[in-house]
Structures are given as structure tokens and as C-alpha cells.
Design a protein around this motif. Structure first.
Motif, PDB file in Angstrom:
ATOM      1  N   GLU A  42      49.812  -3.686  -8.025  1.00 24.80           N
ATOM      2  CA  GLU A  42      50.846  -4.682  -7.692  1.00 24.80           C
ATOM      3  C   GLU A  42      50.734  -5.867  -8.648  1.00 24.80           C
ATOM      4  O   GLU A  42      51.730  -6.381  -9.153  1.00 24.80           O
ATOM      5  CB  GLU A  42      50.671  -5.200  -6.258  1.00 24.80           C
ATOM      6  N   ASP A  43      49.493  -6.286  -8.920  1.00 22.10           N
ATOM      7  CA  ASP A  43      49.275  -7.429  -9.821  1.00 22.10           C
ATOM      8  C   ASP A  43      49.755  -7.160 -11.234  1.00 22.10           C
ATOM      9  O   ASP A  43      50.103  -8.085 -11.966  1.00 22.10           O
ATOM     10  CB  ASP A  43      47.775  -7.796  -9.887  1.00 22.10           C
ATOM     11  N   THR A  44      49.742  -5.898 -11.655  1.00 27.38           N
ATOM     12  CA  THR A  44      50.195  -5.616 -13.021  1.00 27.38           C
ATOM     13  C   THR A  44      51.710  -5.383 -13.076  1.00 27.38           C
ATOM     14  O   THR A  44      52.255  -5.141 -14.146  1.00 27.38           O
ATOM     15  CB  THR A  44      49.492  -4.374 -13.624  1.00 27.38           C
ATOM     16  N   GLY A  45      52.385  -5.432 -11.927  1.00 27.70           N
ATOM     17  CA  GLY A  45      53.844  -5.308 -11.923  1.00 27.70           C
ATOM     18  C   GLY A  45      54.356  -3.963 -11.456  1.00 27.70           C
ATOM     19  O   GLY A  45      55.552  -3.677 -11.563  1.00 27.70           O
ATOM     20  N   CYS A  46      53.466  -3.132 -10.903  1.00 25.96           N
ATOM     21  CA  CYS A  46      53.902  -1.829 -10.384  1.00 25.96           C
ATOM     22  C   CYS A  46      54.873  -2.082  -9.219  1.00 25.96           C
ATOM     23  O   CYS A  46      54.558  -2.835  -8.305  1.00 25.96           O
ATOM     24  CB  CYS A  46      52.672  -1.050  -9.914  1.00 25.96           C
ATOM     25  N   GLY A  47      56.055  -1.461  -9.279  1.00 30.30           N
ATOM     26  CA  GLY A  47      57.079  -1.746  -8.277  1.00 30.30           C
ATOM     27  C   GLY A  47      57.127  -0.750  -7.142  1.00 30.30           C
ATOM     28  O   GLY A  47      57.643  -1.046  -6.057  1.00 30.30           O
ATOM     29  N   ILE A  48      56.631   0.461  -7.376  1.00 29.84           N
ATOM     30  CA  ILE A  48      56.630   1.525  -6.363  1.00 29.84           C
ATOM     31  C   ILE A  48      55.352   2.325  -6.596  1.00 29.84           C
ATOM     32  O   ILE A  48      55.015   2.633  -7.736  1.00 29.84           O
ATOM     33  CB  ILE A  48      57.863   2.453  -6.531  1.00 29.84           C
ATOM     34  N   ILE A  49      54.662   2.684  -5.512  1.00 26.35           N
ATOM     35  CA  ILE A  49      53.410   3.438  -5.707  1.00 26.35           C
ATOM     36  C   ILE A  49      53.473   4.797  -5.000  1.00 26.35           C
ATOM     37  O   ILE A  49      54.019   4.908  -3.905  1.00 26.35           O
ATOM     38  CB  ILE A  49      52.179   2.624  -5.212  1.00 26.35           C
ATOM     39  N   MET A 230      60.746   4.739 -13.525  1.00 25.97           N
ATOM     40  CA  MET A 230      59.981   5.488 -14.524  1.00 25.97           C
ATOM     41  C   MET A 230      58.494   5.492 -14.228  1.00 25.97           C
ATOM     42  O   MET A 230      57.959   4.567 -13.637  1.00 25.97           O
ATOM     43  CB  MET A 230      60.215   4.899 -15.914  1.00 25.97           C
ATOM     44  N   ARG A 231      57.859   6.580 -14.655  1.00 33.54           N
ATOM     45  CA  ARG A 231      56.408   6.607 -14.629  1.00 33.54           C
ATOM     46  C   ARG A 231      55.916   7.129 -15.977  1.00 33.54           C
ATOM     47  O   ARG A 231      56.402   8.159 -16.453  1.00 33.54           O
ATOM     48  CB  ARG A 231      55.887   7.531 -13.534  1.00 33.54           C
ATOM     49  N   VAL A 232      54.977   6.419 -16.550  1.00 35.91           N
ATOM     50  CA  VAL A 232      54.320   6.906 -17.757  1.00 35.91           C
ATOM     51  C   VAL A 232      53.065   7.629 -17.267  1.00 35.91           C
ATOM     52  O   VAL A 232      52.167   7.004 -16.721  1.00 35.91           O
ATOM     53  CB  VAL A 232      53.949   5.730 -18.686  1.00 35.91           C
ATOM     54  N   SER A 233      53.027   8.953 -17.376  1.00 40.22           N
ATOM     55  CA  SER A 233      51.852   9.703 -16.905  1.00 40.22           C
ATOM     56  C   SER A 233      50.791   9.707 -17.985  1.00 40.22           C
ATOM     57  O   SER A 233      51.055  10.156 -19.106  1.00 40.22           O
ATOM     58  CB  SER A 233      52.215  11.167 -16.625  1.00 40.22           C
ATOM     59  N   GLU A 239      46.602   1.473 -14.058  1.00 41.65           N
ATOM     60  CA  GLU A 239      47.063   0.169 -14.570  1.00 41.65           C
ATOM     61  C   GLU A 239      47.636   0.321 -15.981  1.00 41.65           C
ATOM     62  O   GLU A 239      48.582  -0.353 -16.362  1.00 41.65           O
ATOM     63  CB  GLU A 239      45.913  -0.848 -14.619  1.00 41.65           C
ATOM     64  N   LYS A 240      47.017   1.236 -16.755  1.00 38.41           N
ATOM     65  CA  LYS A 240      47.480   1.440 -18.133  1.00 38.41           C
ATOM     66  C   LYS A 240      48.890   2.031 -18.139  1.00 38.41           C
ATOM     67  O   LYS A 240      49.671   1.788 -19.045  1.00 38.41           O
ATOM     68  CB  LYS A 240      46.531   2.393 -18.879  1.00 38.41           C
ATOM     69  N   GLU A 241      49.191   2.854 -17.121  1.00 38.39           N
ATOM     70  CA  GLU A 241      50.526   3.446 -17.038  1.00 38.39           C
ATOM     71  C   GLU A 241      51.584   2.363 -16.853  1.00 38.39           C
ATOM     72  O   GLU A 241      52.652   2.396 -17.467  1.00 38.39           O
ATOM     73  CB  GLU A 241      50.600   4.428 -15.858  1.00 38.39           C
ATOM     74  N   VAL A 242      51.262   1.399 -15.983  1.00 36.13           N
ATOM     75  CA  VAL A 242      52.215   0.319 -15.705  1.00 36.13           C
ATOM     76  C   VAL A 242      52.386  -0.556 -16.947  1.00 36.13           C
ATOM     77  O   VAL A 242      53.501  -0.910 -17.339  1.00 36.13           O
ATOM     78  CB  VAL A 242      51.719  -0.529 -14.507  1.00 36.13           C
TER      79      VAL A 242
END
Ligand code: SF4
Length: 357
Positions: A42-49, A230-233, A239-242
Motif C-alpha cells: 500500500e505504501d508503494t502505491g499498490c491499488g489492488i492486491i 496492470m500487474r508487472v509479474s 514491491e518491485k512489481e509496483v
């Protein structure tokens, strides 16, 4: 233009900001570890988990997880429809299924019924590895890529089934592990339906290779206006994905969050360890939300001038370190004090002590 679909409190599609997603890699049944990881995301800006649900214990644990987090929660289900039903009862805002491995039509209908009851969304995720060989849906237009066509035809067959059951809170994904097939499949499905698209390149690989694949695949789609979430797998920390997702979005001027680091490639004039410094700056600004351009340059002769567009920057000088803003040197400090002085200046710009020192 896609239609809007609500995932908990976040709306995707229909021109909404592109939501960045990631997936936890803790054991979902371990509520404490999973919540801690989600909070960091959440702190790194992830909007949906999204959390994987391998067993009933995990599906039940979602209820406790959901109570402690503030972003929408997605349950990733394979094979067992009972896990999907329990995840929905536990409060999942969306479930991700591949109807092809859930079993009989009755089982899929039971999942649809439960999702309707909880006003949850369903992402139908078709992967290139699990396709119908002879889908009943016949494509009227094709992409010219056989695998992509097969993916779209399989997905269309599922979509029609959901529509027949009057379920329209759908999100679609068509991930292949090779970039051209991913692009072709998404471009083709966008011609058939207007449900929001979750875009990604599946099993993209390690941090280095995966970011390259995702940047090309997602970059091309986003540039053409395709993709709502989007998700970067990556085979790396979530955290690196976000972080990578935002870098892709900001490189395309679609959505800016956080720091854009400009650093020089180094040359014979270099008077400071640019590589080490750039990594340090990247690490200490990872959680900064404000869009900022930060430069890390190797020399005082060309550095500040070449990075004129940077809001703030550091450069090496003869025995000293420099801090500059918009190309103008504002401070000269001994090299050993450069990071401390930079961090103070950055905090002033952000109006708080928000950087990780
Ligand atoms: S900023 Fe200076 S050190 Fe860096 S590449 Fe340019 S000339 Fe070389």
C-alpha cells in the motif's frame, strides 16, 4: 473505452486511473505476514492486491486480512469452486478464476451466484498454457496469431456463458508468456467486448528480464489505450512489481507517482560513484508519492546543465559533492556528507521527513 467495474472502493475501466496491482507471496493463511506485506505494498502505491488461495484455510483467512487492509482484495482461485465461494463469503472484492479449471457448469454457476450476492467482480483469466483446443466461439475477425486467436476464442466462450447467467461485473485477462502473443490477444479482445482489461505478461521472468518484457508488452498496449489495471509479474519482491508498473506508466506520461531518476551513463569525467549513488537515491525515495525528477550525475562540468529538467540532483565534483535544483548549484559539501545533505533538501521539498534514510 471500457465500461466501469467496481472492485471494492476502486473503480477500474471507463477512463479511471489505471490501477496498479501486485500479488502477495506470503502464505495467505499466515494473516500477520500477509497483512504486513500488503501494508508495505500500500505504501508503494499498490491499488489492488491479490492473494493466492491454495486451500480452505487461506480462503477463511481472507476475512481477517480484509479487516486490516485498506485496498481491495482479490482472491486467486484454481480448480476448487468451494474455495471461490468461501473467498467471496470472506469478503473478497474480486475473484480471479479460469473457468476452464473450475469444473462443471453447475460449479461455475454456483460461483457466479455467490459473487452476485456479494456484489463482487470476477476476473476471467485465460492463460496461454491452459486453452480449449476447439472453442465453440468462432471469431469473425482474427489477429493473425494462432495462439492469440485461440486465447480470445476460449475467453469469448466463457464470457458468453457469464453473460447468459446475467453476470456483467467482469474483468478480462489474456496473459501469454511471450510478448507478441500477449499484445495480439489483448488487441483482439478489445474489439469484441468492453469489459475492463487486466493486462500483464505472465511468468515474465527475473527482475531484469521481466521488466524488459513487461515494459514492451504493457507499454505497447497502454500506448494504444488498452488496459485498465496492470500487474508487472516478476520473480522478485512484490514491491518491485509496483515500482516497475509506475515507472512504465510514468514513462508513457499516463500516471505519475513517485520519483523518476535520471542518471548519467558515466564516462572518463566521472568524479563520483554514480551507480552506487543512483541505487541509494532510488532506495531512499521508493515510498515518495510526489512525482519528482531526481538526477544523479557524475561530474560538475556537464552534470547540472545536462539535468536541467530535474527538480533536484546530485553531482560529483573535485573532492566534493554538489546539490543542484533545475540546473543551478545550491550546495557544495564534502563527498561523505552528500547523501545526508541531499536527504535534508529532499525533505524540505516534500515538506516532511518522508525519505528512508
Ligand atoms: S554527466 Fe559528466 S560524468 Fe556523466 S556522462 Fe556526462 S560528462 Fe560524463
Amino acid at each position: 473505452m471500457t465500461r466501469k467495474v467496481k472492485i471494492g472502493k476502486v473503480t477500474i475501466g471507463g477512463g479511471s486511473p489505471i490501477a496498479v496491482q501486485s500479488m502477495t507471496n506470503t502464505k495467505t493463511a499466515d494473516v500477520k505476514a500477509t497483512v504486513e506485506q500488503i501494508k508495505r505494498l500500500e505504501d508503494t502505491g499498490c491499488g489492488i492486491i491479490r492473494c493466492g488461495i491454495p486451500d480452505m484455510e487461506s480462503a477463511i483467512a481472507l476475512e481477517a486480512i480484509k479487516r486490516k487492509i485498506s485496498i481491495p482484495l482479490v482472491a486467486d482461485i484454481h480448480y476448487d469452486y468451494k474455495l471461490a465461494i468461501q473467498a467471496l463469503r470472506s469478503g473478497a472484492d474480486k475473484i480471479r478464476i479460469n473457468p476452464g479449471n473450475i469444473g462443471s457448469e453447475e460449479k461455475v454457476i454456483a460461483v457466479i451466484r455467490e459473487a452476485k450476492k456479494h456484489k463482487a467482480a470476477i476476473r476471467i483469466g485465460v492463460n496461454s498454457g491452459s486453452l480449449k483446443q476447439n472453442p465453440a466461439f468462432k471469431l469473425s475477425s482474427t489477429s493473425g496469431n494462432k495462439k492469440a486467436d485461440l486465447m480470445v476464442a476460449s475467453l469469448m466462450e466463457y464470457i458468453e456463458f457469464f453473460e447468459k447467467e446475467k453476470f456483467f461485473r467482469l474483468v478480462l485477462s489474456l496473459k501469454a508468456s511471450d510478448v507478441p502473443t500477449t499484445i495480439d490477444a489483448y488487441k483482439l479482445i478489445a474489439k469484441y467486448r468492453d469489459y475492463p482489461l487486466h493486462i500483464g505478461v505472465t511468468e515474465a521472468g527475473t527482475e531484469f528480464g521481466g521488466i524488459i518484457k513487461s515494459s514492451i508488452g504493457l507499454g505497447i498496449l497502454l500506448y494504444e489505450g488498452i488496459g485498465d489495471t496492470m500487474r508487472v509479474s516478476l520473480s522478485a519482491a512484490p514491491e518491485k512489481e509496483v515500482y516497475a508498473a509506475y515507472r512504465i506508466l510514468s514513462a508513457l506520461n499516463i500516471r505519475s507517482r513517485g520519483v523518476n531518476i535520471i542518471s548519467c551513463p558515466t564516462c572518463a569525467r566521472t568524479e563520483i560513484d554514480v551507480i552506487k549513488l543512483a541505487h541509494k537515491v532510488e532506495e531512499m525515495t521508493m515510498n515518495v508519492e510526489k512525482p519528482l525528477k531526481i538526477a544523479v550525475m557524475g561530474c560538475s562540468v556537464n552534470g547540472p546543465g545536462e539535468a536541467k529538467e530535474a527538480d533536484i540532483g546530485v553531482a560529483g565534483g573535485r573532492g566534493i559533492g554538489l546539490i543542484f535544483k533545475k540546473g543551478v548549484i545550491i550546495k557544495k559539501v564534502p563527498k561523505k556528507d552528500l547523501m545526508k545533505a541531499f536527504s535534508c533538501e529532499l525533505d524540505k521539498m516534500l515538506g516532511k521527513s518522508s525519505t528512508k534514510k
